[in-house]
Design a protein around this motif. Structure first.
Motif, PDB file in Angstrom:
ATOM      1  N   TYR A  95       0.832  -1.204   0.000  1.00  0.00           N
ATOM      2  CA  TYR A  95       0.000   0.000   0.000  1.00  0.00           C
ATOM      3  C   TYR A  95       0.869   1.257   0.000  1.00  0.00           C
ATOM      4  CZ  TYR A  95      -3.435  -3.474   1.445  1.00  0.00           C
ATOM      5  OH  TYR A  95      -4.231  -4.584   1.505  1.00  0.00           O
ATOM      6  N   PRO A  96       0.359   2.339  -0.578  1.00  0.00           N
ATOM      7  CA  PRO A  96       1.120   3.594  -0.604  1.00  0.00           C
ATOM      8  C   PRO A  96       1.174   4.251   0.769  1.00  0.00           C
ATOM      9  CG  PRO A  96      -1.023   3.895  -1.640  1.00  0.00           C
ATOM     10  CD  PRO A  96      -0.895   2.432  -1.355  1.00  0.00           C
ATOM     11  N   GLU A  97       2.120   5.169   0.928  1.00  0.00           N
ATOM     12  CA  GLU A  97       2.367   5.821   2.216  1.00  0.00           C
ATOM     13  C   GLU A  97       1.124   6.524   2.747  1.00  0.00           C
ATOM     14  OE1 GLU A  97       5.305   9.395   3.728  1.00  0.00           O
ATOM     15  OE2 GLU A  97       6.157   7.800   2.483  1.00  0.00           O
ATOM     16  N   LYS A  98       0.400   7.217   1.896  1.00  0.00           N
ATOM     17  CA  LYS A  98      -0.781   7.953   2.343  1.00  0.00           C
ATOM     18  C   LYS A  98      -1.835   7.009   2.915  1.00  0.00           C
ATOM     19  CE  LYS A  98      -4.155  11.385   0.785  1.00  0.00           C
ATOM     20  NZ  LYS A  98      -4.635  12.193  -0.377  1.00  0.00           N
ATOM     21  N   PHE A  99      -1.992   5.850   2.303  1.00  0.00           N
ATOM     22  CA  PHE A  99      -2.970   4.864   2.784  1.00  0.00           C
ATOM     23  C   PHE A  99      -2.556   4.333   4.152  1.00  0.00           C
ATOM     24  CE2 PHE A  99      -4.931   0.592   2.892  1.00  0.00           C
ATOM     25  CZ  PHE A  99      -6.252   0.941   2.650  1.00  0.00           C
ATOM     26  N   HIS A 100      -1.263   4.077   4.342  1.00  0.00           N
ATOM     27  CA  HIS A 100      -0.773   3.627   5.656  1.00  0.00           C
ATOM     28  C   HIS A 100      -1.014   4.684   6.729  1.00  0.00           C
ATOM     29  CE1 HIS A 100       0.813  -0.203   4.586  1.00  0.00           C
ATOM     30  NE2 HIS A 100       1.798   0.250   3.837  1.00  0.00           N
TER      31      HIS A 100
END
Length: 298
Positions: free
Chosen positions: A109-114
């Motif tokens: 998952y991308p950083e923003k989603f994390h």
């Protein structure tokens, strides 16, 4: 009369001051209690400490291998209806565990989603189990709560992980995480999904029938021995619930490879719902959920 009123004003002022002081003291006590949930990083006994600090600095999420019963049992949702017993992970195995979590979670998952979805705590354990109503020991590799997750893999398994083992752990972890995210509204999914199928009545398994489950846009759940759509979710209304349908679709997208989807996607309503979810997630959150399903399957 004015003298009496003056006394009342003084008394009321003193009472108000005492109430304010009491409230102030209560607030300070509450703040001190919440601070006990914070931890010092690095914990200092694992080669993976720098990576754990980096995760915290990026996402504000604590990856913990040293914790107490007070920490573990603080999240009542984890232990709702059962009492888990855990075994701490050897600090020298933490790097292997973080490597595994990179593969089956963090790298997907991308950083923003994390930043939006990572739990406040991720407790690492070498064993996690509870005793069921029949006195049997039930082991679980993953459990989640309101703001915590527990990931348990034995030392022996961490040293000899195969693709098949990783696939099973990935599937278990992803199903638990997505149910958690949906239950606590961490993620939003499109209402358009529900407009495709008719949820009134029970679908059947006869492929020649217009009431056949796949013809109506329904799919089988992950690792089930019976077809979920052959039972009624809501006995009062006699319907299949939208919630079960969405959960089942998401589970399948997380655990099936593109090849394993081919038969179901030959049915127009199934494909329509699949495309709605896949495209929505790609647009809203910046990743392809089918990549999660393909992992270790091909």
């Amino acid at each position: 009369m004015q003298k009496m009123m003056g006394k009342y004003v003084v008394y009321l002022s003193m009472l108000g001051l005492l109430v304010c002081l009491a409230c102030s003291e209560d607030k300070k006590i509450g703040e001190v209690e919440t601070l006990t949930l914070d931890y010092e990083l690095p914990q200092g006994k694992s080669p993976a400490d720098d990576r754990i600090v980096e995760i915290y600095e990026k996402y504000g999420s604590y990856i913990l291998y040293e914790y107490t019963d007070k920490d573990f049992y603080y999240d009542s949702d984890i232990n709702f209806g059962r009492t888990y017993v855990y075994q701490l992970l050897d600090p020298q195995c933490v790097e292997n565990m973080v490597d595994l979590l990179d593969e089956i979670w963090f790298d997907l998952y991308p950083e923003k989603f994390h930043q939006q979805t990572l739990p406040y705590h991720v407790f690492l354990a070498s064993d996690l189990f509870y005793e069921d109503l029949f006195g049997e020991i039930v082991r679980e590799p993953i459990c989640t709560g309101a703001f915590s997750a527990v990931v348990s893999v034995s030392t022996e398994m961490l040293q000899e992980l195969t693709s098949e083992m990783k696939l099973e752990l990935k599937n278990s972890l992803q199903i638990k995480l997505w149910k958690f995210w949906q239950s606590y509204n961490y993620i939003e999914l499109p209402d358009e999904f529900y407009e495709v199928s008719n949820y009134v009545g029970v679908a059947n398994t006869d492929e020649s029938s217009p009431n056949y489950a796949r013809a109506r846009g329904f799919v089988d759940g992950y690792n089930q021995t019976t077809l979920w759509y052959t039972s009624i979710d809501d006995w009062n209304a006699g319907t299949v619930s939208q919630k079960s349908d969405l959960y089942t679709f998401i589970e399948c997208m997380l655990t099936r490879s593109s090849e394993e989807w081919e038969d179901d996607l030959a049915w127009p309503l199934v494909k329509k719902k699949y495309d709605i979810l896949r495209n929505w997630i790609q647009k809203q959150y910046g990743f392809d959920i089918q990549v999660v399903g393909n992992l270790f399957c091909e």
